[in-house]
Write a protein that holds these residues in place. Sequence first.
Motif: not given
Lengths: 92, 320
Positions: A20-25, A28-30, A36-40, A87-88
Motif C-alpha cells: 500500500e505504501a509503495v503504491g501510494r508513492v 505520486l511519482a506518476r 509515457p504510460p509505459e513508464t515503470a 514533486r521536489a
Amino acid sequence: MSRLGAFIRGAFGLPRRDREAVGRVKALARAAGSFPPETAFAVNEIACADPSCPGIETVILVMEPGVKTRAFKIPKPLDDVTEQDVRAALGS
Amino acid sequence: MTDKIPVTVLTGYLGAGKTTLLNRILTEPHGKKYAVIVNEFGEIGIDNELVVGADEEVFEMNNGCICCTVRGDLIRILDGLMKRKGKFDAIIVETTGLADPAPVAQTFFMDQDVADAARLDAVVTVADAKWLSDRLKDAPEAKNQIAFADVIVLNKIDLVTPEELDAVEARIRAINPYARLHRTQNCAVPLAEVLDRKAFDLDRIIELEPDFLEEGHHHHHDEEMQSVSVKVDGEVDPEKFMPWISNLTQVQGPNILRCKGIVAFPNEPRRFVFQGVHMILDGDVQGEWKPGEKRDSKVVFIGRDLDEKAIREGFLACAA
C-alpha cells in the motif's frame, strides 16, 4: 522466535512488505511528471547498513521507455513521504 | 510463495554453452511455458516463447554500495511481464558472460514489486571444461559466476582428458564446494536438476542439502575466492549470534558473495535458517529438529579475501 527473521529483514535494508505504501508513492511519482504510460516506477525504502550509505531513504526509480533509468532519493522513510517531497525530488 | 513466478538465472562465461542449455529448456516437452530475458536477441528462434531483450542495466540504489546494486532492466521487464501473468510458468534470465550475478540476485531482495511477484529460484552457471581454468585466472566475472552458483553445469567434457576434468572440477570446488555439479556434453543434464530448485527458499536449504551439517572434506584452495564453513557442535546463543552475523555481513558484505547457515538455538524446536547475498540476509526459523537429531550449528560463507580465522573464532564464540 520469528522476530529474528524480522530482525534480519529490518537490519539489512530489505524492503518491508507494504504494498500500500509503495503504491501510494508510486502514484505520486506518476502524477508528478508527464510520463509515457509505459513508464515503470520502482519505489523502495532502503535502509542500508553500509556506513557509506545515508541511512533510511526512499528511492524512486523512473524507467521511461528508451531512456536510462533515473533514481530520485528522498531522505525519509516511505511512510513519511509526502506529495511535496515527491514533486521536489522529481523536480516538477 | 507458491503463486510467485520462479526465476532461474543462467550465467556462464562466453562460449560455455548457455544458449545450448537454454534451447534445451525451451524445446523439451515439459509442458511449461517460459519467458526468457536475454541480453540480446541471439540465435534463439523459438516459436511461441516469449523472448525479451534487455540491456543488463546495473543500477545503484544508493551511494555506490555494491550491496545496493540492482538490475534496473529486470525491474522494468518484470513489471511488464507481471501484467501478462498467467501466460507463462517461469522466467529465465540469461546473462552475458561478463555479467555479475549479484545485482540480479539482489533485485529480488531489494525491490518490493519484484519480491512480491517473483521468487529467485537458483543461479545456474554453465562452465566450459576446457577453458574454465584459464578464465578463472584472467576473468573475475568467471570466478563470481562459479562462486555464486547453486547449480554448475560443467560442459564440454568430451574436449578434455579425465585428468584435466578432475583438475578443473577441483578448481571449481576450491571456490564453491556446495553447488550441485553436473558433468555434461552438450549440456545434457536432466532439466529437473536445473529448474525449480528452490535454492533460495529457506525451508528448502535443509532438503537440498541434507548433509549440510556434516563436516565437508574440501582441501582445495583458491588464492582469492574461497569458502569458509564453521561448525559449532551444539547450540548457539541468539543474543551473541545475531549481533555477530549482523556485524560480519555489514563489515565484510562487499566480499561475501553468498552465505547460508543452519543454527540451533536453545529452547527452540525449529532450526534457524538463513541465507544471503553480500550484506542482504534473509533468515527465519524453519522445520523442526527431528527427534534424536543432533542439534548442531553451521555457517558457510563464499567470498573474496575472507578472514577465515576471524569468522571461525567469531562463530565459535557464539556457542551457547
